[in-house]
Structure formats: C-alpha cells, structure tokens
Design an enzyme around this catalytic site. Structure first.
Site, PDB file in Angstrom:
ATOM      1  N   LEU A  23       6.257  55.572  41.931  1.00  0.00           N
ATOM      2  CA  LEU A  23       6.027  54.088  42.347  1.00  0.00           C
ATOM      3  C   LEU A  23       4.692  53.701  41.546  1.00  0.00           C
ATOM      4  O   LEU A  23       4.299  52.396  41.219  1.00  0.00           O
ATOM      5  CB  LEU A  23       5.935  53.956  43.835  1.00  0.00           C
ATOM      6  CG  LEU A  23       7.304  54.165  44.716  1.00  0.00           C
ATOM      7  CD1 LEU A  23       6.977  54.066  46.137  1.00  0.00           C
ATOM      8  CD2 LEU A  23       8.522  53.195  43.892  1.00  0.00           C
ATOM      9  N   CYS A  79      -0.672  54.127  46.058  1.00  0.00           N
ATOM     10  CA  CYS A  79       0.486  54.801  46.192  1.00  0.00           C
ATOM     11  C   CYS A  79       0.637  56.537  46.443  1.00  0.00           C
ATOM     12  O   CYS A  79       1.575  56.908  46.583  1.00  0.00           O
ATOM     13  CB  CYS A  79       1.355  54.513  44.730  1.00  0.00           C
ATOM     14  SG  CYS A  79       1.751  52.858  44.417  1.00  0.00           S
ATOM     15  N   ASP A 116      -5.271  60.160  40.195  1.00  0.00           N
ATOM     16  CA  ASP A 116      -4.118  61.043  40.513  1.00  0.00           C
ATOM     17  C   ASP A 116      -4.555  62.556  40.490  1.00  0.00           C
ATOM     18  O   ASP A 116      -5.461  62.597  39.748  1.00  0.00           O
ATOM     19  CB  ASP A 116      -3.130  60.785  39.791  1.00  0.00           C
ATOM     20  CG  ASP A 116      -1.408  61.467  40.245  1.00  0.00           C
ATOM     21  OD1 ASP A 116      -1.623  62.517  40.396  1.00  0.00           O
ATOM     22  OD2 ASP A 116      -0.704  60.470  40.608  1.00  0.00           O
ATOM     23  N   PHE A 171      14.048  54.762  47.159  1.00  0.00           N
ATOM     24  CA  PHE A 171      13.865  54.841  45.876  1.00  0.00           C
ATOM     25  C   PHE A 171      13.971  55.810  45.053  1.00  0.00           C
ATOM     26  O   PHE A 171      13.977  57.005  45.426  1.00  0.00           O
ATOM     27  CB  PHE A 171      12.245  54.124  45.659  1.00  0.00           C
ATOM     28  CG  PHE A 171      12.147  52.651  46.080  1.00  0.00           C
ATOM     29  CD1 PHE A 171      11.853  51.620  44.863  1.00  0.00           C
ATOM     30  CD2 PHE A 171      11.994  52.324  47.147  1.00  0.00           C
ATOM     31  CE1 PHE A 171      11.705  50.489  45.032  1.00  0.00           C
ATOM     32  CE2 PHE A 171      12.015  50.706  47.288  1.00  0.00           C
ATOM     33  CZ  PHE A 171      11.758  49.991  46.223  1.00  0.00           C
ATOM     34  N   THR A 190      12.599  57.709  43.046  1.00  0.00           N
ATOM     35  CA  THR A 190      11.539  58.391  42.565  1.00  0.00           C
ATOM     36  C   THR A 190      11.762  60.077  42.120  1.00  0.00           C
ATOM     37  O   THR A 190      13.052  60.399  42.277  1.00  0.00           O
ATOM     38  CB  THR A 190      10.481  58.647  43.707  1.00  0.00           C
ATOM     39  OG1 THR A 190      11.036  59.267  44.704  1.00  0.00           O
ATOM     40  CG2 THR A 190      10.113  57.081  44.383  1.00  0.00           C
ATOM     41  N   LYS A 205       2.568  56.654  58.061  1.00  0.00           N
ATOM     42  CA  LYS A 205       2.792  55.482  57.577  1.00  0.00           C
ATOM     43  C   LYS A 205       2.814  54.277  58.647  1.00  0.00           C
ATOM     44  O   LYS A 205       2.431  53.071  58.261  1.00  0.00           O
ATOM     45  CB  LYS A 205       4.242  55.609  56.869  1.00  0.00           C
ATOM     46  CG  LYS A 205       4.474  56.551  55.614  1.00  0.00           C
ATOM     47  CD  LYS A 205       3.386  56.203  54.562  1.00  0.00           C
ATOM     48  CE  LYS A 205       3.483  56.950  53.566  1.00  0.00           C
ATOM     49  NZ  LYS A 205       2.883  56.484  52.299  1.00  0.00           N
ATOM     50  N   ASP A 264      -8.649  63.740  44.368  1.00  0.00           N
ATOM     51  CA  ASP A 264      -8.070  64.284  45.740  1.00  0.00           C
ATOM     52  C   ASP A 264      -8.341  62.815  46.532  1.00  0.00           C
ATOM     53  O   ASP A 264      -9.372  63.059  47.208  1.00  0.00           O
ATOM     54  CB  ASP A 264      -8.645  65.510  45.894  1.00  0.00           C
ATOM     55  CG  ASP A 264      -8.107  66.163  47.522  1.00  0.00           C
ATOM     56  OD1 ASP A 264      -7.458  65.239  47.988  1.00  0.00           O
ATOM     57  OD2 ASP A 264      -8.599  66.922  47.746  1.00  0.00           O
ATOM     58  N   TYR A 321       5.226  61.994  58.767  1.00  0.00           N
ATOM     59  CA  TYR A 321       5.250  61.185  57.803  1.00  0.00           C
ATOM     60  C   TYR A 321       5.140  59.934  58.533  1.00  0.00           C
ATOM     61  O   TYR A 321       4.509  58.895  58.176  1.00  0.00           O
ATOM     62  CB  TYR A 321       6.405  61.408  56.937  1.00  0.00           C
ATOM     63  CG  TYR A 321       6.776  60.445  55.703  1.00  0.00           C
ATOM     64  CD1 TYR A 321       5.775  60.602  54.778  1.00  0.00           C
ATOM     65  CD2 TYR A 321       7.656  59.679  55.807  1.00  0.00           C
ATOM     66  CE1 TYR A 321       6.046  59.848  53.788  1.00  0.00           C
ATOM     67  CE2 TYR A 321       7.706  58.549  54.644  1.00  0.00           C
ATOM     68  CZ  TYR A 321       7.131  58.816  53.706  1.00  0.00           C
ATOM     69  OH  TYR A 321       7.181  58.069  52.726  1.00  0.00           O
TER      70      TYR A 321
END
Length: 253
Positions: free
Chosen positions: A17, A84, A36, A192, A194, A163, A57, A159
C-alpha cells in the site's frame, strides 16, 4: 489541497500500500520521502519516482525524528504524511499448551500504534511551522487502520487493538490540530493484494476472496493510493475513518 509541488512522506513506502501511495502522490507532482525499514527496496521506489528514502524504524522515536529531519533537508517540510508501515502478526491470546502471546502484542503495538503516533507527532510539528495554503490548510495526515478494527478475527486481538487505536485517534487528533489547519484521517483497508497475500496458496486466496461482495476480488494497492489522493484533494474530509473494503465483513476465522 493540490498536491503538485508539495512534499509528502509515506511510511512503509517500499512495498504494498505504501509503495502504491508513493507512486500515486509522485504522479500528481509531489516530492515524496519514503520511510521504510527495508532500505534497499525503499531506495528502489524512491529512484523510480524521483523521491528520497530513509531507513526508518517507526517504533523508535529517535529514528523517526532523524528520518523526518533528513526528508526536510533533502526535499522540504512535509504537507502530507501517510502512515502505511505496520506488521500483521497473528497469535491467539492463549495458544497451545498455555503459551501466551504478550510478545506479539508488544511488537504489534510498538510498530503499528506507536509507529503511527511517532510519525504523526513529528510530521504535525513540521506542518505547524508552514504558512497556510489558500484553503487555510497547513497539512494532512492519513493513518492506516484496518477493517479488523471492527471485524477482528480469531488470532487478531493484538492487530485489531493496534488498528482500533489508530481509528480512535482520528477524531481527537483532528480536533487538536484543527486550529493550525492540519487534517487527520484514517483509512481502514479490507482484503488487499499485498506481498503478504501474494505469498499464500491459490486455494487460500480463493477462500478469502469468496467473502468479498463487490467488486468480487482483492483490492489493488493502487486503489488505496487513489483514496489517499482523494482525501488530500478534499478539504472537508477530517476526523474520520473510511473503510475501503468492497463491503466485506470478516468472518470469525
């Protein structure tokens, strides 16, 4: 906000993404900084779009501070920040033979939630120093939640918690940053296509797609990038979490 000529930072911009978002913003004329942990792939995407990549990081405040300072030096202060970067670790709260997953919870919260908060904080501070645009805006921050914040499956407690917290931050952050003219939004993507999904067996992917009403397929990363660009362009979008999911609702498992 017209993105052309402005500076945008995208965390997790080396793949998935994030990479699609970086390409979309660059296509619209933005100067894009990629943050990243994968320095090599980040540099490849940055070279492709004429941007600048920094190994980062996001769970480390010091790493984020240094990365945003470098982007500011190389490209300028950001008007747009898109978070992202994240991990999708799965584990039961109490697994086989009583094994706990507190280590998974700790890592997931640090990367997904602390990482988002770190980048949002440092980006907002830079935006507050900029002159307002004709719309009165100084910037926009777009964070990535997940449909799991409402439809979390077995094994997604950590998770979903990370989120859900990102989604919950949208309104209070938008209210706090309203005075300097900084909007805060979140996107909750569904299923998605990915790199993580691409590594699954074909029959597993088919089972996942079976739950998607319409369009009856996985989402494309470019569609996430498109929504980011639409949020940037629409100055009245603020303080909300948008599900981007083709009407899917995740089953229990």
């Amino acid at each position: 906000m017209d993105i052309s000529g402005l500076v945008a930072i995208v965390t997790g911009g080396a793949s998935g993404l994030g990479a699609a978002t970086a390409r979309k913003l660059a296509e619209q004329g933005a100067k894009v900084g990629i943050l990243d942990f994968d320095a090599e792939r980040g540099a490849q995407v940055a070279a492709e779009i004429g941007g600048h990549a920094v190994k980062t990081d996001v769970s480390s405040e010091e790493s984020v501070a240094a990365a945003i300072a470098e982007i500011k030096e190389k490209l300028g202060a950001p008007r747009v920040a898109v978070n992202c970067a994240g991990v999708g670790l799965a584990a039961r709260i109490v697994g086989r033979e009583g094994k706990l997953s507190t280590d998974v919870f700790d890592k997931t919260i640090k990367v997904n939630l602390y990482g988002t908060y770190n980048v949002m904080s440092y980006a907002a501070r830079e935006m507050m120093e900029l002159d307002p645009l004709d719309t009165g805006e100084r910037g926009v921050i777009i964070n990535t939640a997940s449909v799991a914040f409402q439809d979390g499956q077995v094994g997604q407690a950590a998770y979903s918690a990370s989120k859900g917290a990102i989604a919950a931050m949208s309104l209070p952050a938008a209210r706090e940053l309203a005075k300097p003219g900084i909007r805060v939004m979140a996107i909750a993507p569904g299923l998605f296509n990915t790199p993580m999904m691409e590594g699954l067996p074909e029959e597993t992917v088919a089972g996942i797609v079976a739950n998607v009403p319409f369009p009856h397929r996985l989402g494309m990363p470019e569609e996430y990038g498109l929504l980011v660009s639409q949020i940037v362009a629409n100055p009245y979008l603020n303080g909300e979490t948008i599900r981007l999911d083709a009407a899917v609702r995740l089953p229990q498992r």
